[in-house]
Enzyme design. Sequence first.
Site, PDB file in Angstrom:
ATOM      1  N   ASP A  93       0.861  -1.167   0.000  1.00  0.00           N
ATOM      2  CA  ASP A  93       0.000   0.000   0.000  1.00  0.00           C
ATOM      3  C   ASP A  93       0.908   1.230   0.000  1.00  0.00           C
ATOM      4  O   ASP A  93       2.084   1.151   0.341  1.00  0.00           O
ATOM      5  CB  ASP A  93      -0.875  -0.026   1.260  1.00  0.00           C
ATOM      6  CG  ASP A  93      -2.052   0.931   1.140  1.00  0.00           C
ATOM      7  OD1 ASP A  93      -2.142   1.641   0.109  1.00  0.00           O
ATOM      8  OD2 ASP A  93      -2.867   0.976   2.073  1.00  0.00           O
ATOM      9  N   ASP A 128      -2.485   7.969  -2.972  1.00  0.00           N
ATOM     10  CA  ASP A 128      -3.800   8.579  -3.189  1.00  0.00           C
ATOM     11  C   ASP A 128      -4.150   9.503  -2.031  1.00  0.00           C
ATOM     12  O   ASP A 128      -3.394   9.621  -1.065  1.00  0.00           O
ATOM     13  CB  ASP A 128      -4.877   7.502  -3.356  1.00  0.00           C
ATOM     14  CG  ASP A 128      -4.926   6.559  -2.172  1.00  0.00           C
ATOM     15  OD1 ASP A 128      -3.937   6.496  -1.418  1.00  0.00           O
ATOM     16  OD2 ASP A 128      -5.946   5.880  -1.992  1.00  0.00           O
ATOM     17  N   CYS A 280     -14.486 -22.936  18.304  1.00  0.00           N
ATOM     18  CA  CYS A 280     -13.498 -23.139  17.250  1.00  0.00           C
ATOM     19  C   CYS A 280     -12.517 -24.206  17.728  1.00  0.00           C
ATOM     20  O   CYS A 280     -12.351 -24.398  18.934  1.00  0.00           O
ATOM     21  CB  CYS A 280     -12.775 -21.811  17.001  1.00  0.00           C
ATOM     22  SG  CYS A 280     -11.366 -21.919  15.878  1.00  0.00           S
ATOM     23  N   CYS A 282      -9.228 -24.414  16.230  1.00  0.00           N
ATOM     24  CA  CYS A 282      -7.912 -24.108  15.669  1.00  0.00           C
ATOM     25  C   CYS A 282      -6.850 -24.416  16.728  1.00  0.00           C
ATOM     26  O   CYS A 282      -7.173 -24.703  17.879  1.00  0.00           O
ATOM     27  CB  CYS A 282      -7.833 -22.651  15.216  1.00  0.00           C
ATOM     28  SG  CYS A 282      -7.661 -21.455  16.556  1.00  0.00           S
ATOM     29  N   CYS A 285      -7.313 -22.427  19.954  1.00  0.00           N
ATOM     30  CA  CYS A 285      -8.525 -22.730  20.727  1.00  0.00           C
ATOM     31  C   CYS A 285      -8.504 -24.147  21.288  1.00  0.00           C
ATOM     32  O   CYS A 285      -9.215 -24.457  22.238  1.00  0.00           O
ATOM     33  CB  CYS A 285      -9.759 -22.518  19.861  1.00  0.00           C
ATOM     34  SG  CYS A 285      -9.920 -20.810  19.314  1.00  0.00           S
TER      35      CYS A 285
END
Lengths: 508, 508
Positions: A93, A128, A280, A282, A285
Site C-alpha cells: 500500500d 492517493d 473453534c 484451531c 482454541c
Amino acid sequence: MFSTMRFDVDGIFEIKRYCLAARIGKIRTKSGFLETPYLFPVIDTRRQFVSTQELNELGFKGLITNSYLLFKRKEIVDDIHVYLNHDGVVMTDSGGYQILEFGQVNASQEEIIGFQEKINVDIAVILDVPTGSNANYAKAFESVQSTLNNAQTSIKLRTREDILWVGPIQGGEYLDLVKVCTQRLSSLPFHILALGSPTEFLERYNYEKVLQMIYTVKLNAPPSRPIHLFGAGHPAILPFFVALGVDLFDSASYALYARDDRYLTSLRTYRLDDIYEFPCKCDVCRKFSPKELRSLNKDNRRRLLAKHNIFVLAQEMAIIKQAIYHGTLWDLIQSKAHYHPALFRAFKFLINHKRYLSKYAYLNGMGRSGLFVLDHERPELLSIKKRIKEHMLQNHSIKKIAIINGQKISSIHELYKKINQIVNEFKTILIFNPLIGLIPFELSEIYPLYQLDVENSVSLKRAALNSINFLKRINVEEIYVDDELLLNLFRKTFHAKVQLLTKHNNSN
Amino acid sequence: MFSTMRFDVDGIFEIKRYCLAARIGKIRTKSGFLETPYLFPVIDTRRQFVSTQELNELGFKGLITNSYLLFKRKEIVDDIHVYLNHDGVVMTDSGGYQILEFGQVNASQEEIIGFQEKINVDIAVILDVPTGSNANYAKAFESVQSTLNNAQTSIKLRTREDILWVGPIQGGEYLDLVKVCTQRLSSLPFHILALGSPTEFLERYNYEKVLQMIYTVKLNAPPSRPIHLFGAGHPAILPFFVALGVDLFDSASYALYARDDRYLTSLRTYRLDDIYEFPCKCDVCRKFSPKELRSLNKDNRRRLLAKHNIFVLAQEMAIIKQAIYHGTLWDLIQSKAHYHPALFRAFKFLINHKRYLSKYAYLNGMGRSGLFVLDHERPELLSIKKRIKEHMLQNHSIKKIAIINGQKISSIHELYKKINQIVNEFKTILIFNPLIGLIPFELSEIYPLYQLDVENSVSLKRAALNSINFLKRINVEEIYVDDELLLNLFRKTFHAKVQLLTKHNNSN
C-alpha cells in the site's frame, strides 16, 4: 531482479466461474498466480503477531504491507520478498492511509512509486488522497481530484512493466464522485481498481453504505478488471461483498481485533470476556481455554488471538470460494443474514439489486445443488425466467399449446408419462410452475428447474398472472390445460380459447 | 477396580445455564465430570479411523463403544479405559442396534449387564429392542413392551452402584408409545434416558419427526434427567435438538460419512467430488487439496475425511455451548434454518413450540447480547411479556397511569428525561414498545428490553391491541399518553379515560 514480464491492463485476470456477481478468478503476477476471491493479510513489519510461515500454512499466498512506513523508517529493503521471508505475491500500500490520519505524508508520488519498484513488489498502489467518512462534498471532491491527478502523474513515473498497478477509487459516500473516479481510472492503465474509505462505515455496521459504493464501482468499471476493497476484514460480511463482485481484500482486522481482546467468528465478534468455550478448534482454541487465555499477559494474549482470528478469516475465504464453485453463495448469505440485524440489512440491499446479481447467471457452470427458494427474491430465478422467455420466443409455434400443472407432478418419470400422451399432438408443451411460471418441457431437465426446493407457500396467482401476460404477448390462439385449477385461472383472461386437455383428447 | 462411589438417580446432573430449553450441565461419573451438551464419538475397536489421542486433543473427554460386539468377539477386556487407551469417561452401548439389524443377538440381558460391569464402563446401556422406522404399530408396541420388561429385569441384575445406567426409550414415530415408555422409564432408577430409532428419519432429512419424538420425551421425563439421543451426528441439525433439550449424543457419523466419501460442514454435507476448495482449515484440509485427497487410496482417504468430520463435530458442539452461554442459540438456529429447506422445516417446528422453548427463560442468566428480533416468533419474547405482566399485577397502582411512546425514544438518556418530568405525579409509568406492548419503566433497564434490535416492520396495531387487553383486565381508570398516535389508539377503547400527557401537565 527485474523480470522481463510485461503485464497488459486487460491480460492479467482470468475469470473461471461465476455465482451471482461473485467470481473465482486468477490474477497473474511476476511472483506467480493468485486465485480470487482473496484476502491479503496486512503485515506490520515492526510488530507482526503472526509469522509469514504461519500465514503460508493457512494458505495465504499473498501478503500486503505498507511501503510508505518502510520508506519513512528508512528500512533497508533490497527485495520485499526476502525482507518478509515470503516467496509468494507481495502487494504494498502507499501512504494514503497515513494522509487520512495525519493530513500529509513526508514522501512524494515519485518517491513512493520509485520505492515500490525498487523493493520489487508485485502489486503496487499509487499515493492517493483518501476521502474518509467525515468529509463534506467539497472535501470529497478535492480528494477525488487529487487522487486522479496523482493517478495521471504516476503513469509517467513508472519504469517497470512487470508490476501490477492499483488505481485507488475515492469519493467515499458521494456516489457521483465514486462513479466519476471509477470511470476515469478505468480509462487509465491500472490493472486493479481499489475502493477506499470503507473502514469507518464498516466499524459502524453501516454495510449498506459500503455495498452502495461497491455497486457504483462495479457498474462503472470494466467487468474484466479485478476489484479490491481496502480495509474490510470481518468474516461475517465478506461473502456479501464478494457476491456483489469484490475480488480482493486486505485487512489488518485479525491483529486489530486481537489488540482489542476481540475474537472473530464467521458470524460475529465476541469479547474475550464473553467466551465460555471457544467456538473453534484451531490450534490456539484447542490448546487454551478462554480462562487460560485471559490470564496470559497482553502480548501473548494478543498474539494468540491474532492467530485465531486469521485462522477464521482464512477459513471464511475458503467457505466463500467453495460456495461460488458450488452455486450456493446465496444460501450462505441468506443464512448469515438471519444471524444479525446488520447482516440482514445488507441482505436486503442484495435483494433490492437482484437484477444486477442475476446478470452473470448465464455464465455460471452447472450448479451442483438444488436451489433453496424461500421466496421470490432469489436472484437466480430471474435468469431462469429470462432463459425460458428467450427460448420460447425463438423456438415455438405458439398457435396451439398444452399446459401441464407441474404442482401435482412429483417425479420426472410421472412428467414424461404425461408428456408422452400428448407429444404428437402438440408442438408446444409447457409446464406450469408456481415459482417460475411456464417452462417449455424440453427445458424441464435443465438445472435447476426440477431441483427447486420450494419451502414457503408462494403466490400461485402471481405466477399465473405472469404466465398470462406472457401468453398474451405471444398471441397464443388455443390453450389446452390438464386440470380445473389452470382452466379457471386462464379462462378468466382467454375465455373460449382455454379447454381441458382430457376433454380435448377424448373428443379426438 | 471397583470404586466406592454410589450414584443416586437424581444426584448426577447439575444444570448450570439455560437458553431456550437447552442447558449447559455437568454429569458426574466415576471417571470424572462430563460437561453437556456433549457428543460421544463412537469407537469401532476393530477399525478406528481416528485415534483416541486425536479425539482427546479435540476435547472429547468421553467415548462410546459397543459392548455387545466386544462380548461377541470374545475380546479380552479387563478395563475398557485401558483397552481404549482413554482415561476419561467411557460409555458402552448394548446390542440393541444389532437386534434392529439382525433380528436378534447372541447374548442375554444378564450377560450384557454383567459384561459392562466387568469391563468397568462409566455409563452403560441395557439391552433394548429398538423400534426402528419401519415398524407398524403392533411391532412398535411389542418393542416398547420388551424394552420395558428388559428395563425392569436389568435393575435386579446390577451389582455395581458406581455406574450410570441408561434407559432406552423406544416407540419410534408412535408418540403415545414414546410417551408411555418415557414415563415408565422415568419411574425406574435410570440415571439417563436415551431416545432410540432416530437414525433412519435423520437420513431422510425428516427432522420434524425426530423433533416431535424428542419433544414427547421432554414433556414426560423429569427435567433434571439428562436426555441422550442415539445416533444423531450431523452438525447442521445438532443445535436444533439441543435447543429442545437434548443433552447427550453419540454418533459414528464422522466415520460413516467418510466411508461414503462425504465431507461434513456446519451447514451441509458435500460429496468429496463436489469440493473445489476445502471450506475448512483443520489439519487435514490445510495439508491436502481436494484433488490430492481424491487421489489417495480408499483407506487413507477415509481416515483423513473422518479426521476432518470429527473436527467439524467437535467445533459444532463448542459453537452450540458458547451460544447457550451467550444467550444466542436462537440466532444460531435461525441462521442455519435459512441455509437449507430441511433445517427450515425444523425451525418451523421450534417456532410452533415456542411456548415450551420460552419456559426456562426465567432461569437464564443475564444475556450478553441484544436480541435480534426478526418477527413475533422469537421464544424469548414470550417470557419477557410474562415477566412484565407478573410484575405489573404485583406492584402497581393501576388507577392512573402514564404511557410514553417508546418508538420515538432513541436513547436511555432521553427516556429518563421524559420520565423525570412526570415521575412525581405518576406511580405507574409504562413505555409502549411495538414488539412487547407496555413495559413498566422500572423494568426498562433490564435485559433485553432496551436491547431489542427490531429489524422487520412489526404490527403496531397488534401490540396496541395486546396493551389494551391488558389495561382492560387491570381496570385502569385514567390513562395519560404522550403523543397523538397513542391517544388515537387507546381512545377507541377507553374513550374519555385517555388524555394527552402534555395537556394534563400544563393544566396542573
